[in-house]
Design an enzyme around this catalytic site. Structure first.
Site, short mmCIF file in Angstrom:
data_model
loop_
_atom_site.label_atom_id
_atom_site.label_comp_id
_atom_site.label_asym_id
_atom_site.label_seq_id
_atom_site.Cartn_x
_atom_site.Cartn_y
_atom_site.Cartn_z
N GLU A 88 0.83 -1.21 0.00
CA GLU A 88 0.00 0.00 0.00
C GLU A 88 0.86 1.25 0.00
OE1 GLU A 88 -3.43 2.12 2.73
OE2 GLU A 88 -3.33 -0.06 2.65
N THR A 130 13.90 -1.57 21.82
CA THR A 130 13.02 -0.39 21.88
C THR A 130 12.87 0.15 20.47
OG1 THR A 130 14.81 1.23 22.14
CG2 THR A 130 13.91 0.28 24.18
#
Length: 201
Positions: A88, A130
């Site tokens: 997309e 993280t």
């Protein structure tokens, strides 16, 4: 204790803020068992836990649920990530090229690199430490699709100002990831007829 509890308490006091989630057991166990596109960045919360009190051994169970789902679930998540999100974004980049409307290209490129890193995490069942080190950690994973490194480095280094160069980076990555997916046997192409035939009644 209880059922269907999913509550967030969030507040700031002076120079700091706090965010505390409260879940009932069946809710958090269901969350841990899900394998979706962003699994590599969301599920570290179920495995990297500083346990303060756990008399029933709940947190090891939570970790097992997060890590050891069937390979078919990871394959489905990877195929959906490629078709539903990455392709997309490639389409948005191509539309921008056709219209010569380049204002949002840096955003599309960053999002493409982000989803590409999530895809690698799924492929390796790797949970990123993280979000701040996601891209650098991803470059240490093996069997990266052709074009991934250049796309990722462009985002890390902030070299996003040349539209044609960055469009080429996204296109190169798309060619690389389709080849990569085919090698893995991931179903990224189908037809509406097949989807309707396979759909359970």
């Amino acid at each position: 204790e209880g059922k269907q509890i999913e509550t967030c308490f969030e507040w700031s006091t002076g120079p700091w803020k706090s965010e505390v989630y409260v879940y009932s057991p069946e809710v958090i166990l269901e969350c841990a068992a899900q394998v979706e596109g962003d699994w590599a960045i969301t599920h570290g919360q179920f495995t990297n836990v500083w346990v303060l009190y756990d008399p029933t051994g709940f947190f090891p169970r939570l970790e097992r649920l997060a890590l050891f789902q069937p390979q078919s679930m990871f394959d489905t998540a990877m195929a959906e990530e490629i078709v539903g999100d990455i392709y997309e974004l490639v389409g948005k980049v191509r539309n921008a090229r056709e219209k010569a409307a380049y204002g949002s290209l840096p955003l599309y490129e960053i999002h493409t690199a982000l989803h590409a890193a999530w895809l690698l995490g799924l492929a390796h069942r790797h949970l990123y430490t993280t979000s701040s080190v996601l891209f650098t950690e991803s470059l240490g994973l093996s069997e990266r699709p052709d074009g991934y490194d250049a796309l990722c480095q462009a985002v890390i280094n902030g070299t996003l100002s040349d539209p044609l160069y960055n469009i080429a980076l996204v296109e190169d990555y798309w060619q690389g990831v389709t080849t990569w997916a085919n090698r893995r046997g991931l179903p990224i192409e189908t037809t509406l007829e097949k989807i309707l035939t396979d759909e359970p009644n």
